[in-house]
Design an enzyme around this catalytic site. Sequence first.
Site, PDB file in Angstrom:
ATOM      1  NE  ARG A  58      -2.778   0.483   3.375  1.00 26.94           N
ATOM      2  CZ  ARG A  58      -2.173   1.224   4.311  1.00 26.94           C
ATOM      3  NH1 ARG A  58      -1.922   2.493   4.100  1.00 26.94           N
ATOM      4  NH2 ARG A  58      -1.857   0.686   5.477  1.00 26.94           N
ATOM      5  CE1 TYR A  86     -15.914   5.404 -17.984  1.00 29.74           C
ATOM      6  CE2 TYR A  86     -15.667   6.065 -15.700  1.00 29.74           C
ATOM      7  CZ  TYR A  86     -15.923   5.100 -16.644  1.00 29.74           C
ATOM      8  OH  TYR A  86     -16.205   3.814 -16.244  1.00 29.74           O
ATOM      9  CG  ASP A 126      -9.598  10.524 -18.040  1.00 26.64           C
ATOM     10  OD1 ASP A 126      -8.822   9.850 -18.754  1.00 26.64           O
ATOM     11  OD2 ASP A 126     -10.559  10.032 -17.427  1.00 26.64           O
ATOM     12  CE  LYS A 150     -12.027   1.734 -19.564  1.00 21.94           C
ATOM     13  NZ  LYS A 150     -12.464   3.069 -19.246  1.00 21.94           N
TER      14      LYS A 150
HETATM   15  C1  LIG Z   1     -12.957   3.732 -18.186  1.00 22.52           C
HETATM   16  C2  LIG Z   1     -12.610   5.165 -17.961  1.00 22.52           C
HETATM   17  C3  LIG Z   1     -12.411   5.670 -16.669  1.00 22.52           C
HETATM   18  C4  LIG Z   1     -12.595   4.824 -15.441  1.00 22.52           C
HETATM   19  O1  LIG Z   1     -11.619   3.851 -15.348  1.00 22.52           O
HETATM   20  P1  LIG Z   1     -11.802   2.460 -14.549  1.00 22.52           P
HETATM   21  O2  LIG Z   1     -10.504   1.797 -14.786  1.00 22.52           O
HETATM   22  O3  LIG Z   1     -12.980   1.764 -15.125  1.00 22.52           O
HETATM   23  O4  LIG Z   1     -12.030   2.847 -13.125  1.00 22.52           O
HETATM   24  C5  LIG Z   1     -12.042   6.986 -16.546  1.00 22.52           C
HETATM   25  N1  LIG Z   1     -11.893   7.785 -17.629  1.00 22.52           N
HETATM   26  C6  LIG Z   1     -12.093   7.345 -18.878  1.00 22.52           C
HETATM   27  C7  LIG Z   1     -11.923   8.278 -20.026  1.00 22.52           C
HETATM   28  C8  LIG Z   1     -12.456   6.014 -19.095  1.00 22.52           C
HETATM   29  O5  LIG Z   1     -12.666   5.579 -20.346  1.00 22.52           O
END
Ligand SMILES: *Cc1c(COP(=O)(O)O)cnc(C)c1O
Length: 382
Positions: free
Chosen positions: A47, A101, A173, A198
Amino acid sequence: MKSNGVNTRCVHAGGYRDKISLAINTPIYASTAHIYPNEADELRYPRYHNLPTMTAVARKIAMLENAEEGLVFGSGMAAITTVLFAFMKKGDHAVFQSGLYGGTQSFVMHEMGQYGFEVDIIDSTNVEDYNKAIKDNTVLVYIESPTNPLMSIMDLAAVAKMARERSILSVIDNTFATPVNQSPIDLGIDVAVHSGTKYLNGHSDVNCGAVVTSKKLMVPIYDCFTHLGAVLDVHACYQLERGLKTLGLRVARQNENGMRIAKYLDGNDRVKQVYYPGLESHAGHEIAARQMRGFGGMLSFELDSDKAGAKRFEQALKLITPAISLGGVETILTFPCETSHAKLSKEERKRQGITDSLIRLSVGIEDISDLQDDLEQAIKAI
Ligand SMILES: *Cc1c(COP(=O)(O)O)cnc(C)c1O
């Protein structure tokens, strides 16, 4: 290794070589208990994010993003919420872009107020509208580019400059663009977050997240991280590092396939509209061409048909699969009205331009001719 090319960094950056095993891959150190005191005078614990399996992958992501430091998380949402908790205290205000998102939107709209955080959501890609929303208690501006599902583009350098001038932090993001196509830190953005689930991992089999920033800004994020505890297990760290080795190759192919499919759909008379920043017709094309090295594998389109026609199209597909998530090696499709934007009212969706027949594609690395054939035969079934 910052000066090396992106593919070299994907393979080599951050990698940890164990002197005892002589393995060329970073070992999975599956231990929660570590000897102390030790020569490094360090209390090792997962952690605390200080096991070599974790630091190696975090270092790789930081070097891909040209950032000083990186941290990996158990999910993208963990990375996003940890950053917000790290920089905001009761009474602070933050400015968010609309159309983020779904999970982020939901957190901003329904939960942040409970902690005494003030928020404003700006439905614009014009930086001046964000500037106007800044108040005395504003601490950060938070954006995405390209956004889901219409691929709206924000001018990153302009956002970064505005944030510096107003003495607030800028957070992006960078999930859709990936560090291969876009380098927010180089453009002056303070913090970049990722859903590593992703493109970074890229094989649709690990839930993970990441944050990259400067040494200085990582201090409060790291402290918050150790308290909230959204750690990524070492086995998943290993998988993420393995996935990252081919990020450059995958994204290059996805850029190519994305552009080919966007052009194919754009030229098809059964398709009403295509949203892809690589097309000159896209509202954000000029800015995207300036700040991105490739336009990515994400696109959305509207068939010249109703919802039933779009469903017939979906059912006729043989290769392209309806599936949640994105950024993997396989081409998948969603109806945003049923997935990412299902929780919004129909009126709100309509206002944002997300119709019931809008289809989003996450383009994979398959052979373009197979993808095109599949689209073509399904379009005939409308
Ligand atoms: C999927 C996604 C998230 C969230 O991510 P997780 O790994 O599912 O928690 C945040 N921002 C974008 C642009 C995403 O496509």
